[in-house]
Structures are given as structure tokens and as C-alpha cells.
Design a protein around this motif. Sequence first.
Motif, PDB file in Angstrom:
ATOM      1  N   PRO B  16       0.815  -1.222   0.000  1.00 13.94           N
ATOM      2  CA  PRO B  16       0.000   0.000   0.000  1.00 13.94           C
ATOM      3  C   PRO B  16       0.844   1.266   0.000  1.00 13.94           C
ATOM      4  CG  PRO B  16      -0.888  -1.575   1.561  1.00 13.94           C
ATOM      5  CD  PRO B  16       0.434  -2.121   1.090  1.00 13.94           C
ATOM      6  N   ARG B  17       1.982   1.204   0.694  1.00 14.94           N
ATOM      7  CA  ARG B  17       2.849   2.390   0.705  1.00 14.94           C
ATOM      8  C   ARG B  17       3.482   2.643  -0.663  1.00 14.94           C
ATOM      9  NH1 ARG B  17       6.853   1.328   4.997  1.00 14.94           N
ATOM     10  NH2 ARG B  17       7.950   3.286   4.634  1.00 14.94           N
ATOM     11  N   TYR B  18       3.961   1.581  -1.283  1.00 16.56           N
ATOM     12  CA  TYR B  18       4.469   1.728  -2.652  1.00 16.56           C
ATOM     13  C   TYR B  18       3.409   2.397  -3.517  1.00 16.56           C
ATOM     14  CZ  TYR B  18       8.641  -1.265  -2.128  1.00 16.56           C
ATOM     15  OH  TYR B  18       9.849  -1.788  -1.766  1.00 16.56           O
ATOM     16  N   TYR B  19       2.205   1.876  -3.386  1.00 16.76           N
ATOM     17  CA  TYR B  19       1.109   2.395  -4.203  1.00 16.76           C
ATOM     18  C   TYR B  19       0.905   3.890  -3.983  1.00 16.76           C
ATOM     19  CZ  TYR B  19      -3.550   3.313  -5.914  1.00 16.76           C
ATOM     20  OH  TYR B  19      -4.617   3.872  -6.547  1.00 16.76           O
ATOM     21  N   ARG B  20       0.869   4.279  -2.709  1.00 16.74           N
ATOM     22  CA  ARG B  20       0.669   5.710  -2.412  1.00 16.74           C
ATOM     23  C   ARG B  20       1.775   6.573  -2.996  1.00 16.74           C
ATOM     24  NH1 ARG B  20       1.326   6.984   2.636  1.00 16.74           N
ATOM     25  NH2 ARG B  20       1.441   4.995   3.753  1.00 16.74           N
ATOM     26  N   PHE B  21       3.020   6.100  -2.841  1.00 17.17           N
ATOM     27  CA  PHE B  21       4.135   6.905  -3.336  1.00 17.17           C
ATOM     28  C   PHE B  21       4.117   6.989  -4.857  1.00 17.17           C
ATOM     29  CE2 PHE B  21       6.245   5.834   0.846  1.00 17.17           C
ATOM     30  CZ  PHE B  21       6.095   7.117   1.345  1.00 17.17           C
ATOM     31  N   LEU B  22       3.790   5.874  -5.499  1.00 14.06           N
ATOM     32  CA  LEU B  22       3.737   5.886  -6.965  1.00 14.06           C
ATOM     33  C   LEU B  22       2.649   6.830  -7.465  1.00 14.06           C
ATOM     34  CD1 LEU B  22       4.398   2.119  -7.563  1.00 14.06           C
ATOM     35  CD2 LEU B  22       5.796   4.002  -8.423  1.00 14.06           C
ATOM     36  N   ARG B  23       1.531   6.888  -6.743  1.00 11.24           N
ATOM     37  CA  ARG B  23       0.481   7.824  -7.098  1.00 11.24           C
ATOM     38  C   ARG B  23       0.995   9.252  -6.979  1.00 11.24           C
ATOM     39  NH1 ARG B  23      -4.799   7.175  -3.608  1.00 11.24           N
ATOM     40  NH2 ARG B  23      -3.121   7.872  -2.239  1.00 11.24           N
ATOM     41  N   GLY B  57       7.347 -10.176 -10.892  1.00  9.64           N
ATOM     42  CA  GLY B  57       7.618  -9.933 -12.301  1.00  9.64           C
ATOM     43  C   GLY B  57       8.693  -8.909 -12.543  1.00  9.64           C
ATOM     44  N   GLU B  58       9.185  -8.854 -13.747  1.00  2.92           N
ATOM     45  CA  GLU B  58      10.262  -7.930 -14.060  1.00  2.92           C
ATOM     46  C   GLU B  58       9.791  -6.921 -15.079  1.00  2.92           C
ATOM     47  OE1 GLU B  58      13.091 -10.350 -16.749  1.00  2.92           O
ATOM     48  OE2 GLU B  58      12.475 -11.730 -15.163  1.00  2.92           O
ATOM     49  N   PHE B  59       9.741  -5.685 -14.669  1.00  2.00           N
ATOM     50  CA  PHE B  59       9.363  -4.658 -15.634  1.00  2.00           C
ATOM     51  C   PHE B  59      10.156  -3.378 -15.441  1.00  2.00           C
ATOM     52  CE2 PHE B  59       6.956  -3.604 -12.033  1.00  2.00           C
ATOM     53  CZ  PHE B  59       6.220  -4.722 -11.689  1.00  2.00           C
ATOM     54  N   GLY B  60      11.322  -3.524 -14.826  1.00  2.00           N
ATOM     55  CA  GLY B  60      12.224  -2.391 -14.790  1.00  2.00           C
ATOM     56  C   GLY B  60      13.068  -2.389 -16.054  1.00  2.00           C
ATOM     57  N   SER B  67       8.907   2.154 -15.026  1.00  2.00           N
ATOM     58  CA  SER B  67       7.827   2.998 -15.519  1.00  2.00           C
ATOM     59  C   SER B  67       6.825   3.192 -14.385  1.00  2.00           C
ATOM     60  CB  SER B  67       7.140   2.332 -16.708  1.00  2.00           C
ATOM     61  OG  SER B  67       5.814   2.803 -16.828  1.00  2.00           O
ATOM     62  N   VAL B  68       6.638   4.451 -14.002  1.00  2.00           N
ATOM     63  CA  VAL B  68       5.740   4.759 -12.887  1.00  2.00           C
ATOM     64  C   VAL B  68       4.336   4.239 -13.173  1.00  2.00           C
ATOM     65  CG1 VAL B  68       4.681   6.624 -11.544  1.00  2.00           C
ATOM     66  CG2 VAL B  68       7.079   6.775 -12.208  1.00  2.00           C
ATOM     67  N   LYS B  69       3.878   4.517 -14.401  1.00  2.00           N
ATOM     68  CA  LYS B  69       2.522   4.117 -14.798  1.00  2.00           C
ATOM     69  C   LYS B  69       2.354   2.598 -14.707  1.00  2.00           C
ATOM     70  CE  LYS B  69      -0.711   4.945 -18.659  1.00  2.00           C
ATOM     71  NZ  LYS B  69      -0.897   3.529 -19.065  1.00  2.00           N
ATOM     72  N   GLN B  70       3.325   1.895 -15.269  1.00  2.65           N
ATOM     73  CA  GLN B  70       3.228   0.441 -15.326  1.00  2.65           C
ATOM     74  C   GLN B  70       3.284  -0.165 -13.922  1.00  2.65           C
ATOM     75  OE1 GLN B  70       6.354  -1.213 -17.700  1.00  2.65           O
ATOM     76  NE2 GLN B  70       5.536  -3.316 -17.577  1.00  2.65           N
ATOM     77  N   LEU B  71       4.224   0.330 -13.130  1.00  2.00           N
ATOM     78  CA  LEU B  71       4.411  -0.193 -11.783  1.00  2.00           C
ATOM     79  C   LEU B  71       3.179   0.079 -10.931  1.00  2.00           C
ATOM     80  CD1 LEU B  71       6.460  -1.610 -10.027  1.00  2.00           C
ATOM     81  CD2 LEU B  71       7.492   0.593  -9.495  1.00  2.00           C
ATOM     82  N   ARG B  72       2.670   1.267 -11.064  1.00  4.62           N
ATOM     83  CA  ARG B  72       1.475   1.642 -10.310  1.00  4.62           C
ATOM     84  C   ARG B  72       0.301   0.750 -10.667  1.00  4.62           C
ATOM     85  NH1 ARG B  72      -2.101   7.251 -10.225  1.00  4.62           N
ATOM     86  NH2 ARG B  72      -3.955   6.038  -9.840  1.00  4.62           N
ATOM     87  N   GLU B  73       0.133   0.519 -11.956  1.00  2.47           N
ATOM     88  CA  GLU B  73      -0.973  -0.342 -12.399  1.00  2.47           C
ATOM     89  C   GLU B  73      -0.795  -1.775 -11.907  1.00  2.47           C
ATOM     90  OE1 GLU B  73      -1.254   0.159 -16.602  1.00  2.47           O
ATOM     91  OE2 GLU B  73      -2.286   2.102 -16.399  1.00  2.47           O
ATOM     92  N   GLU B  74       0.442  -2.233 -11.945  1.00  2.00           N
ATOM     93  CA  GLU B  74       0.711  -3.598 -11.498  1.00  2.00           C
ATOM     94  C   GLU B  74       0.345  -3.754 -10.019  1.00  2.00           C
ATOM     95  OE1 GLU B  74       1.972  -7.573 -11.869  1.00  2.00           O
ATOM     96  OE2 GLU B  74       1.500  -6.059 -13.358  1.00  2.00           O
ATOM     97  N   ILE B  75       0.779  -2.813  -9.205  1.00  2.00           N
ATOM     98  CA  ILE B  75       0.462  -2.881  -7.772  1.00  2.00           C
ATOM     99  C   ILE B  75      -1.043  -2.747  -7.540  1.00  2.00           C
ATOM    100  CG2 ILE B  75       0.811  -1.746  -5.530  1.00  2.00           C
ATOM    101  CD1 ILE B  75       3.647  -1.130  -6.371  1.00  2.00           C
ATOM    102  N   GLU B  76      -1.659  -1.892  -8.361  1.00  2.00           N
ATOM    103  CA  GLU B  76      -3.110  -1.753  -8.312  1.00  2.00           C
ATOM    104  C   GLU B  76      -3.774  -3.106  -8.541  1.00  2.00           C
ATOM    105  OE1 GLU B  76      -4.242   2.603  -9.552  1.00  2.00           O
ATOM    106  OE2 GLU B  76      -4.690   1.193 -11.172  1.00  2.00           O
ATOM    107  N   ASN B  77      -3.262  -3.847  -9.503  1.00  2.00           N
ATOM    108  CA  ASN B  77      -3.826  -5.167  -9.813  1.00  2.00           C
ATOM    109  C   ASN B  77      -3.567  -6.167  -8.694  1.00  2.00           C
ATOM    110  OD1 ASN B  77      -4.869  -4.403 -12.268  1.00  2.00           O
ATOM    111  ND2 ASN B  77      -2.992  -4.921 -13.387  1.00  2.00           N
ATOM    112  N   ILE B  78      -2.368  -6.146  -8.194  1.00  2.00           N
ATOM    113  CA  ILE B  78      -2.024  -7.092  -7.128  1.00  2.00           C
ATOM    114  C   ILE B  78      -2.885  -6.853  -5.896  1.00  2.00           C
ATOM    115  CG2 ILE B  78      -0.226  -7.770  -5.497  1.00  2.00           C
ATOM    116  CD1 ILE B  78       1.769  -7.100  -7.793  1.00  2.00           C
ATOM    117  N   LEU B  79      -2.996  -5.586  -5.495  1.00  2.00           N
ATOM    118  CA  LEU B  79      -3.811  -5.270  -4.328  1.00  2.00           C
ATOM    119  C   LEU B  79      -5.292  -5.459  -4.642  1.00  2.00           C
ATOM    120  CD1 LEU B  79      -2.014  -2.049  -3.008  1.00  2.00           C
ATOM    121  CD2 LEU B  79      -2.234  -4.222  -1.800  1.00  2.00           C
ATOM    122  N   GLY B  80      -5.652  -5.336  -5.917  1.00  2.00           N
ATOM    123  CA  GLY B  80      -7.053  -5.475  -6.307  1.00  2.00           C
ATOM    124  C   GLY B  80      -7.871  -4.251  -5.935  1.00  2.00           C
TER     125      GLY B  80
END
Lengths: 212, 212
Positions: B16-23, B57-60, B67-80
Amino acid sequence: MGKRENISSSVIRRLPRYYRFLRDIDKEGITHVSSNELAKRMRSTASQVRQDFNCFGEFGQQGIGYSVKQLREEIENILGIKCHYPAVLVGAGNIGTAIANQVIFENRCFDLIGVFDKDPMKIDKKIGSITIMHTDEIEPFCTSNSVVTAILCVPKSAVEELSQRLYDVGVRSFWNFSHYDLNMKFKNVIVENVHLSDSLMQLCFRINQTHS
Amino acid sequence: MGKRENISSSVIRRLPRYYRFLRDIDKEGITHVSSNELAKRMRSTASQVRQDFNCFGEFGQQGIGYSVKQLREEIENILGIKCHYPAVLVGAGNIGTAIANQVIFENRCFDLIGVFDKDPMKIDKKIGSITIMHTDEIEPFCTSNSVVTAILCVPKSAVEELSQRLYDVGVRSFWNFSHYDLNMKFKNVIVENVHLSDSLMQLCFRINQTHS
DNA sequence: TAGATTGTTAATCGATTAACAATC
DNA sequence: TAGATTGTTAATCGATTAACAATC
């Protein structure tokens, strides 16, 4: 008193729970408790319970267990629950009001002595017996009352300025309900963060995990 | 999509913290971020950030970062985070009301569709656009609305009975603000506890530690 | 190409669990 | 004494950090 050395951060995280359970056990009129029984309540192991207590002295009795009263008092001392640090609340919105009432009601560790808000509609209203003051009054109030702790229940955008003002009048500990990172701004400050939305996201994650 | 394997509980706590910071980073208009930069915000190490991301997964991109967008979306998906589980609040006191407003306002993960209280004074009052119902109506409401999650903001003494009733109509996940141990009562239930008084005791402990 | 930064393996550190002698 | 349970050391496990080849 005990040795009180090497209390690791994971032990500290468990202390409040130990304290709560010991209070419950005390209420049930039980005088002695074994590491095994405590472990069950803590959802932990007897081994860990003994290891945890070991780091702040030895007061169990082989064959008998721990004195509930003694153990409870020891944890009370370690946590410092009987202290009464003067505290103020900044932000008297929904969460602020809820938190204020809880702190006032529990009347443990902290004495809530002032509440501030910038909304003119709220000024002079009351939370418990405390009259809400305008945020302009933070400085004189905190200075003359030697406020130790501030409870921050304002939006992230407002925390930067308000925390600086609180810091400038000597406040060095914060119970922070915003997502503003106070440790980034101040080095010598104690911050306890409550991130409710993080908790909710974790619940969401765990529901998703079991549903797939 | 990534591998999504072996996500350890400590990684989950950080998501959740990663998610907040990426946002936040996204809002600042930054498109790529390095593990080093993220580590600074997380008060962690670049090594840990890479290790954390590695497990899903590897997306760096070497030399460039994530990619901020990609990473954020990925975490969004994982957290649901984009799911909308129907949820109800039980207990419309101070904390309940505060929490309800936050959940309604954030409108993420959960849709608050019902609020219950046993106090006749509160029935038919509103929280946001939701009319408070009597707790007697929990069963028909939860059944016909397939409620997934209950937010428990009632005193510990009331949770035993209410949680059983919610369980009986299919609620299997709880956001629990009381000190009642739901996992002790139910085995196949997801519980996220919020123990505000524990948090306050830890703050107290840490203040005492520096003052001595 | 040179510099930056990842992905990943190996090394370290810390926390949990197991085991058991000491003793009530 | 026998049974129970502690205090403490050793073993295991997991999480964090360091290191570095791969590669953008």
C-alpha cells in the motif's frame, strides 16, 4: 524492575497486546498464567512468549507460570502507560473528534488538553469538556502548557505547515493520521503513523487472494 | 502480468505504501523512477525495493528505472484496488461515522452500502447518502445484497453476537476496530484489525524511551 | 561507448522455534 | 517425588543487505 535491555522492535510491537490480554486475564480473576496459555491468546508460541519476557527480566516461576499482577505491572512500567503527557488535537473533523473522545475516555498515557481547527463554525464548540480553538492559538497555548504530543487529523496538505508550527513551540512527538511523512521533514521527532487506508487495502488484497 | 509468486507478508505490508508513493510520483509528472529514489521515499534500501518488485515480475529497465505508470498499475492489480466489494458498517458512533465517510469518500476497494446501529436516536439519520438502519435489519439486508465485508465499530462486548449474525448471512471478511479476537471465533474468516490504542501505547513507549 | 540501473544470487542479519537443564 | 513450567542456549527460518553480471 528487571534488566530492560535489548528490547527489539518486534517485541515492542507485541507489548500492547500482552498488556491488553493480561488486563483481561486479571479481570477474570486468574492470578497466574503460563507461557502456553498466553501464547494461545497471542496466537504465538510459548517459546516466543518466554523469549519476549526474558529480555526484560525474570519473574516467572518454574512449574507455576507468571504472576498476572506482576507481569501486568511490569509491562505497564515498560510502556509507561501511567504517564500523562499533555497533548493537543489538530483537526476536529470526523476522525479527529472520534480520536479525541477515545483518548479522553481512555485517559491513559496522554492528557488531551487542547483541540484546534481552522473552521470558524467549529470554534467554541466542545469535544468532551474541551473547547475547540482556532489554529491561530496553537503557539501561545502549546508554549504555556508545555505540550508534548500533537494528534494530527488534518489533510495531508495542511500538515507541512502545522507540523512546523508545532515543532517550533517544542512539540516533538506526533500521532499522525495523515499520509504526510513527518520523518522526512524532522529528524529528531517521534512519529506514530496510523494509515487507515493502507489497512483497508491490505484487507482488499487478502480478500482477492482467497477469491482466486 | 508477471509471476506473482511468493509474495511474503512483509512485502504485502509494504505494497500500500508503494502504491501511495507511486500515485504521488505520478501526480508530479515523473514517468520513470529508480529503485534508489523509491527507497528514499520508503525509508528503505534500493536493494529491498528491487527484491520486493522482483517477486511479482520484471518490468524495470536497466539504466532507466521503472515505468511509474506500469508499476502503479501492477500494484493496483495485485492489491485489487479496483474491485468493489459490497460492505456494511456496524456501529455509527464517532469512529464508525468517521470511517464510513472516509470509505465513501475514497470509493476504492469497497462500496459502503449499509450502516447499522442499535440506538433508536440514530435510525433514519444519514451518513453520506446512506440511511442508518437498525441492527435488526442486518440479516435481510446482507442476504439480499450479498455483503462481503463488515466494518465493526461497536464495543468489544457487542462484537461476539453481531459477528456471528454477520457470519451466518455470509460475511467472511471484517475490518475490525474492536479488541475482540475474531480469528479465535471463526477459522475461515479474513480479519484486518485496527487497534488504535495499541498504536497510542507504542507512541507512549517511544516517548518514554527518549526521555530516559 | 560509458554511465546508470536492473535482476538475481550470495552473504548477513535478526527473529522465531526447538530443546532441555534447572527448579518450583 | 513427579509434573509442570520457566530461563536460556542452540538451531532454524526468513527477511534484509551486499554484490555484481547483464543490459538499457
